[in-house]
Design an enzyme around this catalytic site. Structure first.
Site, PDB file in Angstrom:
ATOM      1  N   GLY A 128       0.233   3.734   8.381  1.00  0.00           N
ATOM      2  CA  GLY A 128      -0.422   2.720   7.566  1.00  0.00           C
ATOM      3  C   GLY A 128       0.096   1.327   7.840  1.00  0.00           C
ATOM      4  N   GLU A 142       0.316   9.937  12.652  1.00  0.00           N
ATOM      5  CA  GLU A 142      -0.209  10.879  11.651  1.00  0.00           C
ATOM      6  C   GLU A 142      -0.459  12.271  12.205  1.00  0.00           C
ATOM      7  OE1 GLU A 142      -1.239   6.785  10.087  1.00  0.00           O
ATOM      8  OE2 GLU A 142      -1.215   7.793  12.036  1.00  0.00           O
ATOM      9  N   ALA A 177       2.540   5.017   5.131  1.00  0.00           N
ATOM     10  CA  ALA A 177       2.126   5.287   3.759  1.00  0.00           C
ATOM     11  C   ALA A 177       3.243   6.003   3.004  1.00  0.00           C
ATOM     12  CB  ALA A 177       0.855   6.131   3.760  1.00  0.00           C
ATOM     13  N   GLU A 230      -1.900   0.113  10.621  1.00  0.00           N
ATOM     14  CA  GLU A 230      -3.268  -0.099  10.140  1.00  0.00           C
ATOM     15  C   GLU A 230      -3.378  -1.417   9.376  1.00  0.00           C
ATOM     16  OE1 GLU A 230      -5.478   4.063   9.489  1.00  0.00           O
ATOM     17  OE2 GLU A 230      -3.565   3.964   8.433  1.00  0.00           O
TER      18      GLU A 230
END
Length: 693
Positions: free
Chosen positions: A101, A124, A62, A104
């Site tokens: 991310g 994370e 991210a 993900e």
């Protein structure tokens, strides 16, 4: 230029993220990805979709700069939800790193094909967070809750081969990655298969719940103060008890709460501070490096043996040098024992043990350093001895070899002056046990050549360390600040605190061990010898040493260790000795509350850190914090001593130090000029622009 591009090849829509080098999922990438997939799903020509990326990274994660700010739509969870609703198969072509991310997004696809160089992970946890876009719900369903939890709790990425073994990717393409991904996409289209991670249930296999709960309990025991580990366990547990949608809602709620949590913020601060240490003032990025193919370590004691293990672990042949055959044999046995213990624990295979031991050779005499590209001296902390060694190395070591001292305290410039090649000399201060501790203080002398410093930093990373550049002064950064804490700990005992009370206050603050338990573990005689060499005294510690109370190895120190026990227990003899020392010094003993104990141990360290900054010994407050987190057990969730002081407020810290100094008449507690200036201006160390040039 668009950050997301799309083209149709062989009835497959190839959606490429084009925002190198890291292809971060910023708002433009998120919107572009969602729109490209929507168009492909609506296009009757397109049978399947491949999500790929330009450059050497798939998606590095991210956009961290958005944390704590309102996110521009669409959010990452919304993008991945959109992938779930697409009626055509989607395959991720993962050529490089798919992290956070990025993984993900890949988990939201119906299949994943990796290139051999791919790395896949959900790191994370290192930012004080948990995956926030479905990772805690999709990965357990794909590979099982226990392995998924361990992967997320560790934060370490898996290689392509490991990801294939775990079941994260469907195949590793040795040839054309995009061609393999398109073939897989068309195969799924032909079979009418859309295998969504959310619909799987591998976590529900027999024994899956028990294996997860055991892994979660172990992680919580290791990190009881980390809010993200508890949140991660709760989110993964929801895969057993909640619907997918309810699990997603729980994950998102915990993620948002963590973004605002001060402990989580401190962990993010520490993460970025560690990255910032690589930016060394005055050292250009394109500075040439010297080759390091072979190493030599002088001294085969506990520290020297540990340093040798570091080189062998990194695949660098290393010669261990001692003064006698007996000392050498003992040192080589120590290295072999280290590896044998790893094999016994199951963290190392017997084959890998043999491979690493084959990289270690031993020899008597400094002439054995002749072929080394880097020589690390790990002899006793004696200036004359070190000067003799480096004087000999000037003659023995080959031209261009890096000559490093592992001294913890001594003047690196004086050591360098004993050679005719001071530009080759610097400090490489490893921390004990050297093969375990991540910190490496890289001590830049006044004559250290830029290429030597740059090579040492690269070498530190190659050895798996966190290298931090520091300047020359007694104790450098970490031990110089530790000396202040040690003085205050001694003073607390004299004024009325008991060892277990001081230790309990610091462990309550977040340290794994208190100062007196650490002293007993290390051995009180080490610091005693050092004090005597400097003409210094410590009434309590000296009295313990004179009584033969040298710590765990003697069965008694600040604590009593009955029958070789690792954990100490209170000893009435020590508490009686404290009464005697206080009476002899004319100090009336009093109960000291835990809050005051913490202030008196931490604030003088902060004060010394301010002096270190103003003197240019450390480049940034963050460098000091990285040193204390990685070398001295400072709780990462408190961000390091300088960050912690900013959180408390420098006005408060300064006021308390002024009060302590007034009560004691202690010059060492006088406020550092930098600390006073920042406090008076209502600023913190984060506002400091660096020493005046």
């Amino acid at each position: 230029m668009d950050k997301v591009r799309s083209r149709i090849e062989d009835d497959v829509a190839v959606v490429s993220i084009a925002s190198p080098p890291v292809n971060a999922l910023d708002a433009e990438v998120r919107a572009g990805l969602a729109e490209a997939v929507r168009r492909a799903d609506a296009d009757p020509v397109v049978r399947a979709i491949v999500i790929a990326a330009e450059g050497r990274t798939f998606i590095a994660g991210a956009d961290i700069s958005e944390f704590g700010k309102p996110s521009a739509p669409p959010s990452l969870p919304e993008v991945i939800d959109a992938l779930d609703s697409v009626g055509k198969p989607i395959v991720a072509a993962i050529g490089g790193a798919a992290l956070g991310g990025g993984l993900e997004v890949a988990l939201g696809c119906h299949a994943r094909i990796a290139g051999p160089a791919a790395k896949l992970g959900l790191p994370e946890v290192k930012l004080g967070l948990i995956p926030g876009a479905g990772g805690t719900q999709r990965l357990p369903r794909l590979i099982g809750a226990a392995p998924a939890f361990k992967m997320m709790a560790d934060g370490a990425p898996a290689s392509a081969a490991q990801a294939r073994q775990l079941g994260i990717v469907d195949a590793v393409a040795e040839g054309d990655l995009l061609a393999a991904a398109k073939a897989k996409a068309l195969e799924l289209a032909g079979s009418g298969t859309r295998r969504r991670s959310r619909d799987l249930d591998r976590q529900q296999q027999p024994g899956g719940r028990e294996a997860f709960e055991q892994a979660a309990a172990e992680a919580l025991k290791r990190s009881p103060d980390l809010p993200n580990i508890a949140a991660l366990a709760e989110a993964v547990r929801a895969t057993f008890t909640e619907t997918f949608e309810a699990g997603l809602a729980l994950e998102r709620a915990r993620f948002i709460a963590l973004v605002a949590d001060d402990r989580s913020k401190a962990l993010r601060y520490a993460f970025f501070a560690e990255r910032e240490t690589a930016r060394v003032p005055g050292l250009a990025k394109d500075t040439p490096r010297r080759p390091v193919h072979r190493a030599a370590v002088i001294g085969a004691g506990t520290m020297g043996a540990g340093i040798a293990v570091c080189f062998a672990n990194a695949g660098i042949p290393v010669t261990v040098i001692e003064t006698t055959d007996e000392l050498l044999a003992r040192g080589l046995d120590r290295i072999a024992g280290t590896y044998a213990a790893s094999v016994k624990r199951g963290s190392l295979s017997a084959e890998e043990q043999d491979r690493r031991m084959a990289l270690v050779t031993g020899q008597v005499g400094l002439e054995a350093a002749a072929d080394a590209d880097v020589v690390v001296e790990a002899a006793f902390e004696d200036m004359e001895l070190k000067r003799q060694i480096f004087g000999t190395l000037e003659r023995v070591a080959k031209p261009g070899a890096i000559l490093a001292t592992n001294t913890s305290y001594l003047d690196v410039d004086q050591i360098a002056a004993s050679t005719g090649r001071p530009g080759d000399v610097l400090g490489l201060h490893f921390f004990s046990p050297a093969n375990v501790m991540r910190l490496l203080e890289v001590v830049r002398g006044k004559a250290t050549a830029p290429e030597v410093l740059a090579t040492a930093l690269d070498l530190g990373k190659r050895l798996g360390k966190v290298p931090v550049v520091v300047g020359v002064c007694r104790g450098f950064v970490g031990n110089r600040m530790l000396a202040r804490r040690t003085q205050e700990a001694e003073r607390l005992l004299i004024e009325g605190a008991l060892p277990h009370e001081v230790d309990a206050a610091l462990t309550g603050f977040g340290f794994r061990m208190g100062p007196f338990a650490v002293s007993d573990l290390a051995g009180l005689d080490i610091a005693w010898r050092n004090r005597k060499s400097l003409g210094q005294t410590a009434p309590v510690a000296d009295a313990l040493c004179e009584a033969g109370r040298l710590g765990q190895k003697a069965g008694r120190g600040y604590y009593l260790y009955p029958e070789g026990a690792r954990g100490g227990v209170r000893d009435p003899e020590v508490e009686a000795l404290l009464q005697q020392v206080s009476a002899r010094l004319g100090v009336a003993r009093r109960p000291i509350p835990a809050e005051e104990i913490v202030e008196r141990l931490v604030y003088p360290m902060v004060n010394e850190g301010a002096r270190i900054l103003e003197e240019g010994i450390a480049a940034r407050p963050g460098d000091i914090d990285v040193i204390w987190i990685n070398g001295y057990g400072w709780p990462a969730w408190r961000g390091g001593p300088m960050h912690y002081a900013d959180q408390v407020g420098l006005k408060t810290v300064a006021a308390r130090l002024d009060a302590f100094a007034a009560a004691r008449g202690e010059p060492a507690l006088a406020l550092a000029p930098l600390l006073r200036r920042l406090a008076e201006a209502g600023q913190g160390f984060a506002d400091w622009a660096g020493p005046a040039r």
